[in-house]
Design a protein around this motif. Structure first.
Motif, mmCIF file in Angstrom:
data_model
loop_
_atom_site.group_PDB
_atom_site.id
_atom_site.type_symbol
_atom_site.label_atom_id
_atom_site.label_comp_id
_atom_site.label_asym_id
_atom_site.label_seq_id
_atom_site.Cartn_x
_atom_site.Cartn_y
_atom_site.Cartn_z
ATOM 1 N N ILE A 1 0.836 -1.203 0.000
ATOM 2 C CA ILE A 1 0.000 0.000 0.000
ATOM 3 C C ILE A 1 0.872 1.255 0.000
ATOM 4 C CG2 ILE A 1 -1.672 1.325 1.359
ATOM 5 C CD1 ILE A 1 -2.799 -1.371 2.316
ATOM 6 N N LEU A 2 1.905 1.268 0.840
ATOM 7 C CA LEU A 2 2.806 2.420 0.889
ATOM 8 C C LEU A 2 3.540 2.587 -0.442
ATOM 9 C CD1 LEU A 2 4.314 1.883 4.455
ATOM 10 C CD2 LEU A 2 2.729 3.683 3.777
ATOM 11 N N GLY A 3 3.897 1.480 -1.068
ATOM 12 C CA GLY A 3 4.616 1.546 -2.335
ATOM 13 C C GLY A 3 3.788 2.099 -3.473
ATOM 14 N N PHE A 4 2.467 2.023 -3.352
ATOM 15 C CA PHE A 4 1.596 2.546 -4.396
ATOM 16 C C PHE A 4 1.387 4.056 -4.282
ATOM 17 C CE2 PHE A 4 -0.465 -1.818 -5.092
ATOM 18 C CZ PHE A 4 0.313 -2.029 -6.221
ATOM 19 N N VAL A 5 1.919 4.684 -3.240
ATOM 20 C CA VAL A 5 1.850 6.140 -3.117
ATOM 21 C C VAL A 5 2.933 6.737 -4.023
ATOM 22 C CG1 VAL A 5 2.017 8.113 -1.565
ATOM 23 C CG2 VAL A 5 1.016 5.952 -0.753
ATOM 24 N N PRO A 6 2.579 7.439 -5.093
ATOM 25 C CA PRO A 6 3.581 7.896 -6.070
ATOM 26 C C PRO A 6 4.755 8.665 -5.481
ATOM 27 C CG PRO A 6 1.369 8.187 -6.944
ATOM 28 C CD PRO A 6 1.199 7.768 -5.515
ATOM 29 N N PRO A 7 4.549 9.665 -4.582
ATOM 30 C CA PRO A 7 5.715 10.388 -4.063
ATOM 31 C C PRO A 7 6.695 9.500 -3.297
ATOM 32 C CG PRO A 7 3.683 11.597 -3.615
ATOM 33 C CD PRO A 7 3.281 10.243 -4.092
ATOM 34 N N PHE A 8 6.205 8.390 -2.743
ATOM 35 C CA PHE A 8 7.085 7.503 -1.978
ATOM 36 C C PHE A 8 8.056 6.746 -2.884
ATOM 37 C CE2 PHE A 8 4.265 6.839 2.050
ATOM 38 C CZ PHE A 8 4.313 8.208 2.271
ATOM 39 N N ILE B 1 16.178 13.387 2.196
ATOM 40 C CA ILE B 1 16.642 12.186 2.899
ATOM 41 C C ILE B 1 17.807 11.555 2.133
ATOM 42 C CG2 ILE B 1 14.499 11.689 4.101
ATOM 43 C CD1 ILE B 1 13.701 9.786 1.911
ATOM 44 N N GLY B 2 18.648 12.416 1.601
ATOM 45 C CA GLY B 2 19.855 11.941 0.943
ATOM 46 C C GLY B 2 19.638 11.296 -0.405
ATOM 47 N N GLY B 3 18.548 11.661 -1.072
ATOM 48 C CA GLY B 3 18.287 11.099 -2.385
ATOM 49 C C GLY B 3 17.613 9.741 -2.365
ATOM 50 N N LEU B 4 17.352 9.219 -1.177
ATOM 51 C CA LEU B 4 16.637 7.956 -1.076
ATOM 52 C C LEU B 4 15.149 8.164 -1.336
ATOM 53 C CD1 LEU B 4 18.259 6.487 2.163
ATOM 54 C CD2 LEU B 4 18.668 5.726 -0.178
#
Length: 246
Positions: free
Chosen positions: A35-42, A49-52
């Protein structure tokens, strides 16, 4: 060892007879990561955060959340239910020692937790291209330390709580602040300095940072190792000291 093996096998079989427990311990953390992975900005690199990517940070957070679910919600309630139903009292009349019972619970919980962590890592890697740990040996060691710290805390709750409802209440009260400081709502990298410093002294906060350090190929900070060892020793000693058959 034969007693420990038989107890562990029996406890594991009983666990898999509870669909709700199986779902929340094994499936829910991976589902949350999806579910978190489907959030586009994530899924986009973040210069703050250092480019991560945020999803890169959430992989170890979700792993430790799964550890918290097992340690604070499932394990104490199960242990207290055995006491409430008189199962522990009947076991006290047998040659089974408290150490064997505690060891069987720990062995079962470790097995389930490792399975959940492997599933989370597989989902993170295959679904969202999250990097696997650069320093695998250190990653495994830090995971074990975090797991032991939380499991001993869960056993302490289970040793003290007289009823299953009481254990569930205590576990739930502790679960939410612990996973908050692990970064579930706000990753540690985005926390204010005060919150991040508090997080350093919680078992899951120290665990998350150690896993992130190992993923990047670094050695964990001694503070975080000491925090996890401290929680393990103190909670484990208290659990053994105050264990009650009834």
């Amino acid at each position: 060892m034969n007693v420990l093996y038989r107890l562990t096998a029996t406890e594991t079989k009983l666990f898999f007879r509870e669909p709700t427990a199986v779902f929340f311990v094994l499936a829910f953390p991976s589902l949350l990561l999806v579910i978190l992975g489907f959030v586009p900005p994530f899924r986009e690199p973040n210069p703050d955060i250092g480019g991560l990517r945020v999803i890169d940070l959430y992989a170890p957070i979700v792993i430790t959340m799964a550890v918290g679910l097992l340690s604070l919600n499932m394990l104490p309630q199960l242990f207290a239910a055995y006491r409430e139903k008189g199962i522990l009292r009947r076991m006290a009349t047998t040659p089974v020692r408290p150490s064997a019972l505690l060891g069987a619970q720990l062995a079962m919980a470790v097995t389930l937790s490792v399975g959940s962590a492997l599933l989370i890592l597989a989902v993170a890697r295959l679904g969202f291209d999250v990097a696997l740990p650069d320093n695998l040996a250190v990653y495994l060691l830090m995971y074990v330390l975090c797991l032991l710290a939380m499991l001993t805390l869960g056993l302490l709750i289970g040793s003290l709580a007289p009823t299953a409802k009481g254990a569930a209440a205590i576990g739930s009260i502790l679960f939410f602040p612990v996973v908050f400081f692990a970064g579930l709502w706000l990753p540690r990298e985005q926390m204010p300095e005060v919150l991040r410093r508090i997080s350093d002294f919680t078992p899951l906060g120290a665990g998350v940072q150690s896993l992130q350090d190992a993923t990047a190929g670094h050695w964990p900070q001694l503070l975080h190792v000491a925090v996890m060892l401290g929680w393990t020793i103190v909670a484990g000693a208290l659990a053994a000291r105050y264990f009650r058959w009834e």
